[in-house]
Design a protein around this motif. Structure first.
Motif, PDB file in Angstrom:
ATOM      1  N   GLN A 292       0.830  -1.125   0.119  1.00  0.00           N
ATOM      2  CA  GLN A 292      -0.005   0.006   0.225  1.00  0.00           C
ATOM      3  C   GLN A 292       0.981   1.265  -0.071  1.00  0.00           C
ATOM      4  N   VAL A 293       0.452   2.271  -0.600  1.00  0.00           N
ATOM      5  CA  VAL A 293       0.991   3.514  -0.500  1.00  0.00           C
ATOM      6  C   VAL A 293       0.407   4.675  -0.154  1.00  0.00           C
ATOM      7  N   ALA A 294       1.057   5.356   0.720  1.00  0.00           N
ATOM      8  CA  ALA A 294       0.389   6.752   1.336  1.00  0.00           C
ATOM      9  C   ALA A 294       0.371   7.778   0.396  1.00  0.00           C
ATOM     10  N   PRO A 295      -0.582   8.500   0.284  1.00  0.00           N
ATOM     11  CA  PRO A 295      -0.757   9.797  -0.705  1.00  0.00           C
ATOM     12  C   PRO A 295       0.493  10.856  -0.094  1.00  0.00           C
ATOM     13  N   GLN A 296       0.971  11.819  -1.047  1.00  0.00           N
ATOM     14  CA  GLN A 296       1.755  12.684  -0.603  1.00  0.00           C
ATOM     15  C   GLN A 296       1.322  13.903   0.495  1.00  0.00           C
ATOM     16  N   LYS A 297       1.826  14.198   1.285  1.00  0.00           N
ATOM     17  CA  LYS A 297       1.526  15.015   2.405  1.00  0.00           C
ATOM     18  C   LYS A 297       1.254  16.309   1.580  1.00  0.00           C
ATOM     19  N   THR A 298       0.265  17.276   1.892  1.00  0.00           N
ATOM     20  CA  THR A 298      -0.003  18.692   1.216  1.00  0.00           C
ATOM     21  C   THR A 298      -0.041  19.742   2.493  1.00  0.00           C
ATOM     22  N   ALA A 299       0.113  20.802   1.919  1.00  0.00           N
ATOM     23  CA  ALA A 299      -0.019  21.934   2.934  1.00  0.00           C
ATOM     24  C   ALA A 299      -1.413  21.953   3.810  1.00  0.00           C
ATOM     25  N   GLU A 300      -2.263  21.402   3.133  1.00  0.00           N
ATOM     26  CA  GLU A 300      -3.791  21.463   3.785  1.00  0.00           C
ATOM     27  C   GLU A 300      -3.618  20.477   5.027  1.00  0.00           C
ATOM     28  N   ASP A 301      -2.738  19.083   4.717  1.00  0.00           N
ATOM     29  CA  ASP A 301      -2.856  18.272   5.507  1.00  0.00           C
ATOM     30  C   ASP A 301      -2.030  18.724   6.861  1.00  0.00           C
ATOM     31  N   SER A 302      -1.125  19.573   6.529  1.00  0.00           N
ATOM     32  CA  SER A 302      -0.319  20.077   7.640  1.00  0.00           C
ATOM     33  C   SER A 302      -1.109  21.015   8.437  1.00  0.00           C
ATOM     34  N   LYS A 303      -1.985  22.066   7.910  1.00  0.00           N
ATOM     35  CA  LYS A 303      -2.562  22.786   8.764  1.00  0.00           C
ATOM     36  C   LYS A 303      -3.801  22.373   9.291  1.00  0.00           C
ATOM     37  N   ARG A 304      -4.419  21.063   9.018  1.00  0.00           N
ATOM     38  CA  ARG A 304      -5.472  20.087   9.467  1.00  0.00           C
ATOM     39  C   ARG A 304      -4.576  19.787  10.804  1.00  0.00           C
ATOM     40  N   MET A 305      -3.677  19.001  10.717  1.00  0.00           N
ATOM     41  CA  MET A 305      -2.609  18.260  11.620  1.00  0.00           C
ATOM     42  C   MET A 305      -2.510  19.397  12.925  1.00  0.00           C
ATOM     43  N   VAL A 306      -1.771  20.604  12.766  1.00  0.00           N
ATOM     44  CA  VAL A 306      -1.632  21.612  13.507  1.00  0.00           C
ATOM     45  C   VAL A 306      -2.875  21.668  14.445  1.00  0.00           C
ATOM     46  N   ALA A 307      -4.122  22.271  13.536  1.00  0.00           N
ATOM     47  CA  ALA A 307      -5.260  22.552  14.500  1.00  0.00           C
ATOM     48  C   ALA A 307      -5.773  21.435  15.201  1.00  0.00           C
ATOM     49  N   GLN A 308      -5.587  20.016  14.813  1.00  0.00           N
ATOM     50  CA  GLN A 308      -5.866  18.851  15.543  1.00  0.00           C
ATOM     51  C   GLN A 308      -5.144  18.984  16.947  1.00  0.00           C
ATOM     52  N   GLU A 309      -3.668  19.182  16.647  1.00  0.00           N
ATOM     53  CA  GLU A 309      -2.847  19.113  17.904  1.00  0.00           C
ATOM     54  C   GLU A 309      -3.124  20.226  18.787  1.00  0.00           C
ATOM     55  N   ASN A 310      -3.298  21.402  18.309  1.00  0.00           N
ATOM     56  CA  ASN A 310      -3.989  22.523  19.192  1.00  0.00           C
ATOM     57  C   ASN A 310      -5.154  22.296  20.009  1.00  0.00           C
ATOM     58  N   GLN A 311      -6.161  21.564  19.221  1.00  0.00           N
ATOM     59  CA  GLN A 311      -7.161  21.210  19.805  1.00  0.00           C
ATOM     60  C   GLN A 311      -6.948  20.207  21.077  1.00  0.00           C
ATOM     61  N   ARG A 312      -6.216  19.333  20.802  1.00  0.00           N
ATOM     62  CA  ARG A 312      -5.856  18.127  21.669  1.00  0.00           C
ATOM     63  C   ARG A 312      -5.176  18.570  23.011  1.00  0.00           C
ATOM     64  N   TYR A 313      -4.223  19.597  22.577  1.00  0.00           N
ATOM     65  CA  TYR A 313      -3.468  20.120  23.737  1.00  0.00           C
ATOM     66  C   TYR A 313      -4.388  21.058  24.571  1.00  0.00           C
ATOM     67  N   SER A 314      -5.374  21.695  24.080  1.00  0.00           N
ATOM     68  CA  SER A 314      -6.358  22.628  24.732  1.00  0.00           C
ATOM     69  C   SER A 314      -7.060  22.000  25.721  1.00  0.00           C
ATOM     70  N   ALA A 315      -7.439  20.650  25.265  1.00  0.00           N
ATOM     71  CA  ALA A 315      -8.380  19.893  26.211  1.00  0.00           C
ATOM     72  C   ALA A 315      -7.758  19.132  27.496  1.00  0.00           C
ATOM     73  N   LEU A 316      -6.330  19.616  27.616  1.00  0.00           N
ATOM     74  CA  LEU A 316      -5.627  18.705  28.634  1.00  0.00           C
ATOM     75  C   LEU A 316      -5.393  20.117  29.565  1.00  0.00           C
ATOM     76  N   HIS A 317      -5.855  21.529  29.442  1.00  0.00           N
ATOM     77  CA  HIS A 317      -5.889  22.323  30.387  1.00  0.00           C
ATOM     78  C   HIS A 317      -4.890  22.651  31.223  1.00  0.00           C
ATOM     79  N   VAL A 318      -3.405  22.626  30.168  1.00  0.00           N
ATOM     80  CA  VAL A 318      -2.040  22.609  30.729  1.00  0.00           C
ATOM     81  C   VAL A 318      -1.985  24.001  31.612  1.00  0.00           C
ATOM     82  N   ASP A 319      -2.612  25.099  30.957  1.00  0.00           N
ATOM     83  CA  ASP A 319      -2.550  26.349  31.701  1.00  0.00           C
ATOM     84  C   ASP A 319      -3.178  26.441  33.103  1.00  0.00           C
ATOM     85  N   ASP A 320      -4.004  25.621  33.207  1.00  0.00           N
ATOM     86  CA  ASP A 320      -4.708  25.432  34.601  1.00  0.00           C
ATOM     87  C   ASP A 320      -3.659  24.714  35.675  1.00  0.00           C
TER      88      ASP A 320
END
Length: 410
Positions: free
Chosen positions: A240-268
């Motif tokens: 099987q072959v994975a498709p090439q990563k695009t700028a949109e993929d990176s943008k989506r992954m950054v948003a998903q990671e920021n959402q994950r990190y926010s749910a940890l309430h590290v600031d609190d």
């Protein structure tokens, strides 16, 4: 006499390993065992004894498993035994995943005043520590990504499918193979038979399935370690072959990671840690450690998301999901195709009568529009999709520098 850093040495895990390392250094087995005991007790030994223990510690990390030696029959031997009853041993209950672990290449860097023997022992200990960490991460990676595939194969009898596939293929060669039996237990008695030991697993990068058949021809009265024939035949599915990563993929992954990190309430947690008056309090220390770990992981995830190529986890996750789609249909199809390819490799290997001095020479022995069969290093055979290449080949590990400082006698 040179100083020696005494590293506690584990006893060998099996008699074969003890014999192997003892022979490697021309040390009698009884003397080897005595060296291990004396080293662990911190006693003084000769330079030769110290070197044997230090280097055996490095060799011992490899475990007891060794690649089976390829054994070829003569035409007369083969004809006298045919047709051969077949016993296929499949003792695996679920899909496995090969990990990416390769032993680290350790470069021991002795500090000032550190003798060579001390550096050897320190290097053995450093190798153990480094490799344990690398192996644990490789096993975590493999286990995490194989789970969706096991879920997709729930209720699918892989053992029966693999067995039926091989049985049907061998039945097309009645002059060579006779009655077929599938079992989960390797027979202990000696008999005239073709013994096939089958395993199935995903490749380290999850791009392909491999069905590995360790095949031997046994005869009455022969010991298991001296069969008439032995080789390893590997069926590899189309990758099987994975498709090439695009700028949109990176943008989506950054948003998903920021959402994950926010749910940890590290600031609190940070506010809570800063409000703690007693910074030596054990609970406060654990909280600060937790915060540091979460922040470090967040930075790492953001850096991976921004990369123009998939990181290993993201790529394996995509490939595993592709294999798991539609209740694992692609995996099931690959398993059903394995028997014909293993039987084809066996036919070519037995008919080829390859000269002993050419066994370890990589070469192609069959090619079509869709499949090719190669001999690879060590003489084993691999059937793969044309142009795919052997996905089992692992790249050498990077060099790991291990400094060893001087130490006085205890």
């Amino acid at each position: 006499m040179a100083q020696f850093i005494a590293a506690r040495l584990p006893a060998c895990r099996c008699a074969e390993q003890e014999i192997r390392v003892a022979r490697q250094f021309a040390v009698p087995l009884r003397a080897w065992r005595d060296l291990v005991i004396r080293s662990n007790q911190g006693e003084r030994m000769s330079r030769g004894g110290k070197l044997a223990v230090a280097m055996a510690a490095v060799l011992g990390l490899g475990g007891c498993a060794q690649q089976a030696q390829v054994i070829r029959p003569s035409s007369a031997q083969l004809q006298a035994l045919e047709p051969l009853p077949v016993v296929d041993v499949i003792d695996q209950d679920s899909l496995a995943a090969q990990d990416t672990f390769t032993a680290a290449n350790i470069n021991v860097v002795p500090g000032p005043g550190v003798p060579i023997l001390a550096a050897a022992a320190g290097g053995a200990l450093g190798m153990a520590i480094v490799n344990a960490a690398v192996k644990a991460e490789a096993e975590r990676f493999a286990e995490a990504h194989v789970q969706p595939l096991r879920a997709a194969l729930q209720g699918f009898d892989a053992r029966s499918v693999l067995s039926d596939s091989l049985q049907q293929a061998l039945a097309l060669q009645p002059a060579h193979f006779g009655n077929y039996t599938m079992t989960s237990t390797k027979p202990t008695s000696t008999a005239r038979r073709l013994l096939v030991q089958t395993t199935y697993s995903m490749m380290p990068d999850f791009s392909a399935l491999q069905v590995i058949a360790t095949v031997s021809i046994q005869d009455v009265g022969a010991t298991p370690d001296k069969p008439v024939y032995r080789n390893v035949l590997v069926y590899q599915s189309e990758r099987q072959v994975a498709p090439q990563k695009t700028a949109e993929d990176s943008k989506r992954m950054v948003a998903q990671e920021n959402q994950r990190y926010s749910a940890l309430h590290v600031d609190d947690d940070i506010a809570k840690a800063n409000a703690e008056p007693n910074r030596r309090d054990s609970e406060a220390a654990r909280l600060r450690t937790k915060i540091n770990q979460e922040q470090a992981e967040h930075r790492q995830r953001l850096a991976q998301a921004a990369l123009p190529v998939w990181d290993a986890d993201a790529r394996a996750r995509y490939l595993a999901n592709a294999w798991a789609a539609n209740q694992g249909d692609a995996l099931k199809t690959a398993m059903r195709a394995s028997g014909a390819e293993i039987a084809h490799m066996l036919q070519l290997d037995l008919a080829g009568q390859v000269a002993t001095d050419r066994i370890e020479q990589p070469r192609k022995v069959f090619s079509s529009d869709t499949r090719e069969i190669d001999y690879v290093n060590g003489g084993r055979m691999v059937s793969m999709a044309t142009g795919d290449g052997d996905a089992a080949l692992k790249k050498p590990s990077p060099m790991v520098r291990v400094p060893v400082n001087a130490a006085g006698r205890r």
